[in-house]
Design an enzyme around this catalytic site. Structure first.
Site, PDB file in Angstrom:
ATOM      1  N   PHE A  10       0.834  -1.204   0.000  1.00  0.00           N
ATOM      2  CA  PHE A  10       0.000   0.000   0.000  1.00  0.00           C
ATOM      3  C   PHE A  10       0.867   1.251   0.000  1.00  0.00           C
ATOM      4  CE2 PHE A  10      -3.861   2.383   1.636  1.00  0.00           C
ATOM      5  CZ  PHE A  10      -4.621   2.110   0.509  1.00  0.00           C
ATOM      6  N   THR A  97       3.971  -4.306  -4.494  1.00  0.00           N
ATOM      7  CA  THR A  97       5.085  -4.091  -3.558  1.00  0.00           C
ATOM      8  C   THR A  97       6.296  -3.566  -4.333  1.00  0.00           C
ATOM      9  OG1 THR A  97       5.794  -6.385  -3.778  1.00  0.00           O
ATOM     10  CG2 THR A  97       4.334  -5.878  -1.934  1.00  0.00           C
ATOM     11  N   LYS A 126       8.027  -5.137 -11.593  1.00  0.00           N
ATOM     12  CA  LYS A 126       8.891  -5.618 -12.689  1.00  0.00           C
ATOM     13  C   LYS A 126       9.697  -6.860 -12.342  1.00  0.00           C
ATOM     14  CE  LYS A 126      10.108  -1.350 -12.376  1.00  0.00           C
ATOM     15  NZ  LYS A 126      10.476   0.043 -12.401  1.00  0.00           N
ATOM     16  N   GLU A 150       0.374  -5.037 -17.257  1.00  0.00           N
ATOM     17  CA  GLU A 150       0.497  -3.876 -18.154  1.00  0.00           C
ATOM     18  C   GLU A 150       1.486  -2.838 -17.630  1.00  0.00           C
ATOM     19  OE1 GLU A 150      -0.790  -2.939 -21.257  1.00  0.00           O
ATOM     20  OE2 GLU A 150       0.653  -1.360 -20.867  1.00  0.00           O
ATOM     21  N   GLY A 207      11.212  14.259  -6.906  1.00  0.00           N
ATOM     22  CA  GLY A 207      10.694  12.922  -6.600  1.00  0.00           C
ATOM     23  C   GLY A 207      10.784  11.950  -7.768  1.00  0.00           C
ATOM     24  N   GLU A 210      15.278   8.219  -7.078  1.00  0.00           N
ATOM     25  CA  GLU A 210      15.361   7.752  -5.695  1.00  0.00           C
ATOM     26  C   GLU A 210      16.554   8.433  -5.013  1.00  0.00           C
ATOM     27  OE1 GLU A 210      13.178   5.582  -4.555  1.00  0.00           O
ATOM     28  OE2 GLU A 210      12.248   5.344  -6.511  1.00  0.00           O
ATOM     29  N   ASP A 221      17.096  -0.014 -14.468  1.00  0.00           N
ATOM     30  CA  ASP A 221      15.627   0.044 -14.620  1.00  0.00           C
ATOM     31  C   ASP A 221      15.236  -0.115 -16.096  1.00  0.00           C
ATOM     32  OD1 ASP A 221      12.888   0.766 -13.506  1.00  0.00           O
ATOM     33  OD2 ASP A 221      13.145   2.333 -15.000  1.00  0.00           O
ATOM     34  N   LYS A 225      13.312  -3.461 -18.090  1.00  0.00           N
ATOM     35  CA  LYS A 225      12.167  -3.261 -18.991  1.00  0.00           C
ATOM     36  C   LYS A 225      12.490  -3.817 -20.381  1.00  0.00           C
ATOM     37  CE  LYS A 225      10.545   0.688 -16.331  1.00  0.00           C
ATOM     38  NZ  LYS A 225      10.729   2.117 -16.070  1.00  0.00           N
ATOM     39  N   GLY A 322       4.455   7.075 -11.740  1.00  0.00           N
ATOM     40  CA  GLY A 322       3.513   7.940 -11.008  1.00  0.00           C
ATOM     41  C   GLY A 322       2.451   7.112 -10.335  1.00  0.00           C
TER      42      GLY A 322
HETATM   43  N1  HSE Z   1      12.356   5.002 -11.811  1.00  0.00           N
HETATM   44  C1  HSE Z   1      11.480   4.773 -12.918  1.00  0.00           C
HETATM   45  C2  HSE Z   1      11.578   5.960 -13.886  1.00  0.00           C
HETATM   46  C3  HSE Z   1      10.086   4.587 -12.409  1.00  0.00           C
HETATM   47  O1  HSE Z   1      12.233   6.947 -13.563  1.00  0.00           O
HETATM   48  O2  HSE Z   1      11.047   5.871 -14.984  1.00  0.00           O
HETATM   49  C4  HSE Z   1       9.211   3.720 -13.244  1.00  0.00           C
HETATM   50  O3  HSE Z   1       9.690   2.423 -13.454  1.00  0.00           O
END
Ligand code: HSE
Length: 344
Positions: A10, A97, A126, A150, A207, A210, A221, A225, A322
């Site tokens: 959550f 999570t 992911k 999705e 934001g 990280e 990341d 993907k 987001g």
């Molecule tokens: N950290 C990722 C980005 C978030 O900046 O696109 C979404 O996977």
């Protein structure tokens, strides 16, 4: 049709989904004949809740916003997440999570459990999809339920299901795109004159990045993907470590200025294509003409171009992260499952 839904995790995404489901309750009923009760929320840190007759989402969300915890609510339960998933036997479990690229946990165990007891699973997580899609799909098949994901590449901007469903029958020859908003934001800021460290600080302030931005700026990341797209669209069995990867940490303001002089922009591009009998996947900074569609995408926005046989090039542009955006991905998967039942 009435669905029992449970949310696991959550944080931003789980709350985003709860927020949309709560706000659009009447519209979803009117428009799609979709009705739901939220029977559980599992989050060991913020507090887990269970009510077989349905939680009052409005008050749960208000309490969450006010106190940042659900532990004082009357529906609070100290049951562990796996136990709660099993006990609640929701029709649909939304797994939201935090992702773990190395083990997929705890999301992977949550998905295994939910699918094996006959709950449909929708997720934006992911790690488990990159690491164990085949296994999860086989558990889903055995238990005659759906696994939908999705949100794992572009959050709510259509990607996975656009290819698998809306473009079914097309052969995808290659995929190239900007699939990380943080790095695209940083590169855009550097074009405005920021140094890399200044642009990173700005991305953290807003934001996007990280506190530990390694996964974004080192290309992990984007690589996860790319691996997911390789496996889902090309039937490959690529792990994240099998993606040739270079991030943006070595890009300087001078590189950006040089590219600009040639009418180009540096973008962190994830690419997947067939190569011989195999599939090649990479992530690297590429100088792209500003006139090219991917060269025109600025800020935290994502874009992916699919080269196909029947449609030529198809490009989708939109947000890739987001709270509400990723909540939308989960909602679209929930409604897709609902459609399967009402169209029977
Ligand atoms: N950290 C990722 C980005 C978030 O900046 O696109 C979404 O996977």
């Amino acid at each position: 049709m009435l669905w029992k839904i449970g949310i696991v995790g959550f944080g931003n995404v789980g709350q985003g989904l709860a927020h949309i489901l709560n706000r659009k309750k009447e519209i979803l009923k009117r428009r799609y004949d979709f009705e739901y009760i939220m029977t559980f929320i599992a989050d060991p840190v913020r507090g887990s809740l269970y009510n077989e007759n349905g939680l009052d989402l409005d008050s749960v969300l208000k309490e969450m916003a006010l106190k940042g915890s659900l532990k004082n609510r009357p529906e609070f339960t100290d049951k562990g997440t796996l136990e709660l998933i099993e006990m609640a036997k929701a029709d649909i479990v939304a797994e939201a999570t935090i992702t773990n690229f190395e083990t997929g946990e705890p999301g992977l165990s949550h998905m295994r459990k939910a699918l094996s007891i006959g709950s449909h699973v929708v997720t934006s997580n992911k790690g488990p999809i990159a690491l164990a899609l085949e296994e999860l799909e086989s558990i889903a098949k055995e238990n005659r339920v759906c696994l939908r994901y999705e949100g794992v590449v572009l959050s709510g901007t259509p990607c996975i299901n656009m290819v698998l469903e809306c473009m079914s029958g097309c052969d995808i020859k290659s995929v190239a795109g900007i699939v990380n908003g943080t790095t695209n934001f940083i590169l855009s800021k550097m074009e405005e004159g920021y140094d890399y460290p200044e642009a990173l600080v700005e991305a953290q302030k807003l934001g996007y990045a990280e506190t530990d931005p390694t996964s974004d700026v080192e290309g992990w990341d984007s690589a996860i993907k790319a691996a997911i797209m390789a496996n889902v669209f090309f039937g490959a069995k690529i792990k994240v470590t099998g993606v040739v990867r270079q991030g943006i940490t070595k890009i300087t303001k001078e590189d950006i200025v040089e590219a600009n002089k040639e009418g180009k922009r540096i973008k962190l591009i994830a690419e997947v294509r067939k190569e011989g009998n195999g599939v090649y996947a990479s992530v690297s900074p590429v100088a792209i003409p500003k006139s090219h569609v991917l060269g025109s995408v600025m800020g935290p926005i994502n874009a992916v171009t699919f080269a196909t046989d029947h449609l030529g090039e198809v490009t989708i542009i939109g947000p890739g992260a987001g709270r509400i955006e990723t909540g939308q991905a989960l909602l679209s998967d929930i409604l897709a499952i609902h459609r399967c039942y009402v169209c029977k």
